[in-house]
Design a protein around this motif. Structure first.
Motif, PDB file in Angstrom:
ATOM      1  N   GLY A 227       0.902  -0.923   0.017  1.00 18.05           N
ATOM      2  CA  GLY A 227      -0.237   0.002   0.146  1.00 18.05           C
ATOM      3  C   GLY A 227       0.153   1.434  -0.216  1.00 18.05           C
ATOM      4  O   GLY A 227       0.823   2.359  -0.694  1.00 18.05           O
ATOM      5  N   THR A 228       1.999   1.434   0.935  1.00 14.48           N
ATOM      6  CA  THR A 228       2.778   2.168   0.692  1.00 14.48           C
ATOM      7  C   THR A 228       3.505   2.573  -0.319  1.00 14.48           C
ATOM      8  O   THR A 228       3.642   3.797  -1.591  1.00 14.48           O
ATOM      9  CB  THR A 228       4.004   1.818   1.499  1.00 14.48           C
ATOM     10  N   PHE A 229       3.428   1.451  -1.014  1.00 10.85           N
ATOM     11  CA  PHE A 229       4.544   2.081  -2.883  1.00 10.85           C
ATOM     12  C   PHE A 229       2.884   1.946  -3.454  1.00 10.85           C
ATOM     13  O   PHE A 229       3.900   3.574  -4.657  1.00 10.85           O
ATOM     14  CB  PHE A 229       4.973   0.759  -3.381  1.00 10.85           C
ATOM     15  N   LYS A 230       1.911   2.107  -3.351  1.00  7.83           N
ATOM     16  CA  LYS A 230       0.740   2.083  -4.567  1.00  7.83           C
ATOM     17  C   LYS A 230       0.433   3.322  -4.706  1.00  7.83           C
ATOM     18  O   LYS A 230       0.046   4.220  -5.336  1.00  7.83           O
ATOM     19  CB  LYS A 230      -0.412   1.226  -4.527  1.00  7.83           C
ATOM     20  N   THR A 231       0.640   4.201  -2.819  1.00  6.77           N
ATOM     21  CA  THR A 231       0.267   5.012  -2.318  1.00  6.77           C
ATOM     22  C   THR A 231       1.290   5.828  -2.934  1.00  6.77           C
ATOM     23  O   THR A 231       1.068   7.486  -3.804  1.00  6.77           O
ATOM     24  CB  THR A 231       0.332   5.273  -1.237  1.00  6.77           C
ATOM     25  N   LEU A 232       2.310   5.922  -2.969  1.00  8.27           N
ATOM     26  CA  LEU A 232       3.787   6.632  -3.483  1.00  8.27           C
ATOM     27  C   LEU A 232       3.908   6.662  -5.551  1.00  8.27           C
ATOM     28  O   LEU A 232       3.788   8.002  -5.678  1.00  8.27           O
ATOM     29  CB  LEU A 232       4.826   6.108  -3.723  1.00  8.27           C
ATOM     30  N   GLY A 233       3.195   5.476  -5.699  1.00 11.81           N
ATOM     31  CA  GLY A 233       3.114   5.854  -6.955  1.00 11.81           C
ATOM     32  C   GLY A 233       2.117   6.505  -7.633  1.00 11.81           C
ATOM     33  O   GLY A 233       2.073   7.099  -8.159  1.00 11.81           O
ATOM     34  N   ARG A 234       0.746   6.465  -7.116  1.00  6.77           N
ATOM     35  CA  ARG A 234      -0.704   7.541  -6.783  1.00  6.77           C
ATOM     36  C   ARG A 234      -0.390   8.887  -7.260  1.00  6.77           C
ATOM     37  O   ARG A 234      -0.625   9.888  -7.781  1.00  6.77           O
ATOM     38  CB  ARG A 234      -1.824   6.866  -6.219  1.00  6.77           C
ATOM     39  N   LEU A 235       0.642   9.170  -6.197  1.00  4.03           N
ATOM     40  CA  LEU A 235       1.331  10.340  -6.164  1.00  4.03           C
ATOM     41  C   LEU A 235       1.994  10.946  -7.267  1.00  4.03           C
ATOM     42  O   LEU A 235       1.650  12.030  -7.706  1.00  4.03           O
ATOM     43  CB  LEU A 235       1.877  10.226  -4.644  1.00  4.03           C
ATOM     44  N   VAL A 236       2.882  10.528  -7.208  1.00  5.07           N
ATOM     45  CA  VAL A 236       3.582  10.289  -8.735  1.00  5.07           C
ATOM     46  C   VAL A 236       2.352  10.330 -10.072  1.00  5.07           C
ATOM     47  O   VAL A 236       2.989  11.844 -10.484  1.00  5.07           O
ATOM     48  CB  VAL A 236       5.211   8.908  -9.251  1.00  5.07           C
ATOM     49  N   ALA A 237       1.582   9.823  -9.982  1.00  5.87           N
ATOM     50  CA  ALA A 237       0.812   9.517 -11.250  1.00  5.87           C
ATOM     51  C   ALA A 237       0.325  11.201 -10.894  1.00  5.87           C
ATOM     52  O   ALA A 237       0.385  11.814 -12.257  1.00  5.87           O
ATOM     53  CB  ALA A 237      -0.133   8.694 -11.676  1.00  5.87           C
ATOM     54  N   TYR A 238      -0.742  11.819 -10.654  1.00  3.05           N
ATOM     55  CA  TYR A 238      -1.248  12.803 -10.085  1.00  3.05           C
ATOM     56  C   TYR A 238       0.284  14.351 -10.251  1.00  3.05           C
ATOM     57  O   TYR A 238      -0.385  15.206 -10.881  1.00  3.05           O
ATOM     58  CB  TYR A 238      -1.954  13.003  -8.627  1.00  3.05           C
ATOM     59  N   HIS A 239       0.853  13.661  -9.807  1.00  2.00           N
ATOM     60  CA  HIS A 239       1.913  14.912 -10.090  1.00  2.00           C
ATOM     61  C   HIS A 239       1.945  15.142 -11.706  1.00  2.00           C
ATOM     62  O   HIS A 239       2.450  16.254 -11.706  1.00  2.00           O
ATOM     63  CB  HIS A 239       3.041  14.753  -8.781  1.00  2.00           C
ATOM     64  N   ALA A 240       2.611  14.282 -12.107  1.00  4.26           N
ATOM     65  CA  ALA A 240       2.545  14.405 -13.622  1.00  4.26           C
ATOM     66  C   ALA A 240       1.648  14.349 -14.588  1.00  4.26           C
ATOM     67  O   ALA A 240       1.479  14.246 -15.802  1.00  4.26           O
ATOM     68  CB  ALA A 240       3.143  13.034 -13.967  1.00  4.26           C
ATOM     69  N   VAL A 306      13.608   2.473 -13.861  1.00  4.61           N
ATOM     70  CA  VAL A 306      12.027   2.707 -14.307  1.00  4.61           C
ATOM     71  C   VAL A 306      11.951   1.641 -12.389  1.00  4.61           C
ATOM     72  O   VAL A 306      12.141   0.706 -12.135  1.00  4.61           O
ATOM     73  CB  VAL A 306      12.110   1.492 -15.442  1.00  4.61           C
ATOM     74  N   ILE A 307      10.745   2.617 -12.485  1.00  4.63           N
ATOM     75  CA  ILE A 307       9.710   1.956 -11.163  1.00  4.63           C
ATOM     76  C   ILE A 307       9.069   1.547 -11.299  1.00  4.63           C
ATOM     77  O   ILE A 307       8.345   2.217 -12.284  1.00  4.63           O
ATOM     78  CB  ILE A 307      10.317   3.014 -10.027  1.00  4.63           C
ATOM     79  N   THR A 308       7.906   0.125 -11.447  1.00  2.00           N
ATOM     80  CA  THR A 308       7.004  -0.575 -12.020  1.00  2.00           C
ATOM     81  C   THR A 308       6.236  -0.836 -10.409  1.00  2.00           C
ATOM     82  O   THR A 308       6.963  -1.146  -9.827  1.00  2.00           O
ATOM     83  CB  THR A 308       7.826  -1.283 -12.689  1.00  2.00           C
ATOM     84  N   ILE A 309       4.964  -0.289  -9.950  1.00  2.00           N
ATOM     85  CA  ILE A 309       4.158  -0.771  -8.905  1.00  2.00           C
ATOM     86  C   ILE A 309       3.348  -1.504  -9.646  1.00  2.00           C
ATOM     87  O   ILE A 309       2.654  -2.036 -10.369  1.00  2.00           O
ATOM     88  CB  ILE A 309       3.153   0.768  -9.093  1.00  2.00           C
ATOM     89  N   SER A 310       3.219  -2.601  -8.097  1.00  2.00           N
ATOM     90  CA  SER A 310       2.081  -3.679  -8.037  1.00  2.00           C
ATOM     91  C   SER A 310       1.757  -4.321  -7.610  1.00  2.00           C
ATOM     92  O   SER A 310       1.975  -3.602  -6.182  1.00  2.00           O
ATOM     93  CB  SER A 310       3.524  -5.220  -8.211  1.00  2.00           C
ATOM     94  N   ASP A 311       0.246  -4.516  -7.961  1.00  2.00           N
ATOM     95  CA  ASP A 311      -0.488  -4.779  -7.068  1.00  2.00           C
ATOM     96  C   ASP A 311      -0.733  -5.782  -6.514  1.00  2.00           C
ATOM     97  O   ASP A 311      -1.801  -6.399  -5.494  1.00  2.00           O
ATOM     98  CB  ASP A 311      -2.271  -4.550  -7.892  1.00  2.00           C
TER      99      ASP A 311
END
Length: 534
Positions: A227-240, A306-311
């Motif tokens: 969940g921590t990494f997925k939240t970081l990924g969402r924050l990055v996606a919104y920022h981008a 490259v950083i990849t998010i896995s659910d």
């Protein structure tokens, strides 16, 4: 030596539903899966997560679960068991992680669960947890052939798996979870520079013995789970500005340079402002600065590109490991996983299999014959084939606008083996298999990079034509002859269907404009009738 997780073997060949319980330091997860025993096909049906924050309920030295923590765990698991029984679950796989490893009175909680719910909990070692996380990730994403590092940031511990392709070289677990770090370094809000430096020193000291086992200069791919990494990924996606990736985070990829502005915000904003960030999950806002520092330390040490998010992570790994042990399961290569994913989705949404298969065969044949013109490769052929198979999936919601419903289904379904970029491209192919043309006003098309927009332009007209040929001719490709010059493309089709010329107006109206815009050539379709030998 890593021991098998389960010792009770499936004896009833008709058992269809199993459930995994992942009992973490911060949250408990329920995952219900349906199994087809005849081919060991796994369909992940239902997910549920509840924040328990069991790690906060560890008290004293040695640490023990508080009575409040034990009762909270019991209450949540009672709800999970009731939900599983309602869904027809007949086998439970339940595992505890770092909080259970640390608690001196873990057996008290295990005993209560055994007596009140009939639930057996296996406390995983750190290595077992890491192996199962890998098992989940490899069933959810195409793993790179280059050296990669999987990193699962939990509440109590962090698991690392270094591998290449389908090979694990080294795995380990360290007590650096976000709750563990917060308990050690509970400071100001936001964290002060001296507190951040103390956290960094602690992370380095803990990881240094393990870094010696890694090829420091070769690992360029980081795969983040939890969940921590997925939240970081969402924050990055919104920022981008990537609204699509923020919603379909599984498989989202980004470079370190997109992470650093988010890191800066998380380390300088107070909790009230972190809560207001787009993509932030309220329960994770107090802890996420610690997770961000962890990731930053990895990026300092390794040349990650490259950083990849896995659910997919531990709970999925529990399911797939169980299936591997209890069924005759062949080695699942990535191509087989993707094929299984597509057919599972088609089954779920009751897709007519014959039209789907014929559409795919026509699309692949057209792709092969026109390859000198479009110049695309095997990857694009696979995307086209899968999209052709699934293009009518939106009929399940409503035949009217089914192309748009199909896009929605593809972007909001669990699709093991596919990245978010691939799903966005396939969803757009599905979106444009009918009459409309791509437009920058269409949100999901505008989100594509320029190169993928060009790919859509070259593949979608072939999918349109394939769909119509499968629909009107009722058979897979037989004879197909294609000729072209600088001005036009002639496609002559041999068919056993009587009077196929009556379909030409519809074919021309649906495909000509799009084809000519993409290939810069006039499209001419004709039929040659060859009576069936039946």
């Amino acid at each position: 030596m890593l021991l098998p997780i389960f010792t009770i073997y499936l004896t009833n060949p008709m058992v269809e539903r199993i459930a995994a319980l992942d009992l973490g330091t911060n949250s408990f997860h329920l995952l219900i899966a349906r199994i087809h025993p005849q081919n060991a096909m796994v369909i992940l049906e239902k997910r549920r997560r509840e924040f328990v924050f069991l790690g906060r309920e560890l008290e004293g030295d040695p640490p023990v679960f508080s009575q409040r923590g034990i009762q909270k765990a019991l209450n949540v698991l009672q709800e999970f068991i009731a939900e599983g029984e309602k869904q027809g679950v007949s086998q439970w796989i339940a595992c505890g992680t770092e909080a259970f490893r640390k608690a001196a009175n873990a057996e008290v909680l295990l005993s209560k669960l055994r007596k009140s719910l009939g639930l057996e909990i296996r406390i995983l070692t750190g290595e077992e947890e890491a192996r199962l996380i890998y098992e989940g990730v490899r069933h959810g994403l195409p793993l790179p052939e280059e050296p990669f590092l999987i990193m699962d940031i939990g509440g109590g511990s962090v698991e690392f798996i270094w591998g290449e392709g389908e090979t694990i070289h080294h795995l380990f677990s360290v007590p650096l979870g976000v709750t563990a770090l917060q308990r050690l370094f509970a400071g100001t809000d936001p964290l002060s520079p001296s507190e951040i430096e103390a956290i960094r020193r602690h992370i380095k000291q803990t990881l240094t013995p393990h870094w010696r086992t890694l090829p420091q200069d070769k690992i360029t791919h980081l795969i983040g789970t939890s969940g921590t990494f997925k939240t970081l990924g969402r924050l990055v996606a919104y920022h981008a500005g990537d609204g699509t990736a923020s919603q379909t985070i599984h498989g989202f990829r980004f470079g370190p340079m997109l992470f650093y502005p988010v890191l800066q915000k998380l380390l300088t904003l107070p909790l009230s402002e972190r809560l207001a960030l787009k993509g932030m999950q309220a329960e994770r806002a107090p802890l996420i600065p610690y997770g961000a520092i962890l990731v930053d330390e990895i990026l300092h040490y390794l040349p990650i590109q490259v950083i990849t998010i896995s659910d997919y992570a531990l709970r999925e790994g529990l399911i797939y490991d169980y299936v591997r042990q209890h069924f005759e399961v062949p080695s699942l290569q990535q191509a087989a996983l993707r094929e299984q994913t597509v057919r599972t989705l088609a089954e779920k949404y009751q897709l007519p299999s014959q039209h789907a298969e014929y559409s795919r065969l026509w699309a692949e044949r057209l792709f092969d014959e026109l390859k000198p013109l479009h110049g695309l490769g095997s990857q694009e052929r696979e995307w086209l084939g899968f999209s052709a198979y699934l293009h009518d999936i939106g009929h399940f919601i409503n035949p009217s606008g089914h192309h748009k419903h199909g896009l929605y289904i593809l972007l909001n379904s669990p699709m093991p083996g596919f990245t978010s970029e691939e799903l966005l491209l396939m969803a757009n192919l599905t979106r444009y298999h009918r009459k409309g043309l791509p437009s920058s006003e269409h949100f999901h098309y505008s989100a594509l990079p320029r190169a993928q927009k060009k790919t859509i332009g070259l593949l979608a007209p072939l999918l349109r034509l394939a769909d119509l040929l499968a629909k009107y001719l009722h058979h897979p490709p037989q004879g197909l002859e294609i000729r072209w010059n600088n001005h036009q493309v002639e496609i002559q089709i041999t068919t056993s269907e009587s009077n196929p010329q009556r379909y030409l107006p519809s074919i021309e109206a649906t495909t000509q404009e799009f084809f000519e815009r993409s290939y810069n050539r006039h499209l001419v379709v004709s039929f040659t009738c060859q009576p069936s030998l039946d």
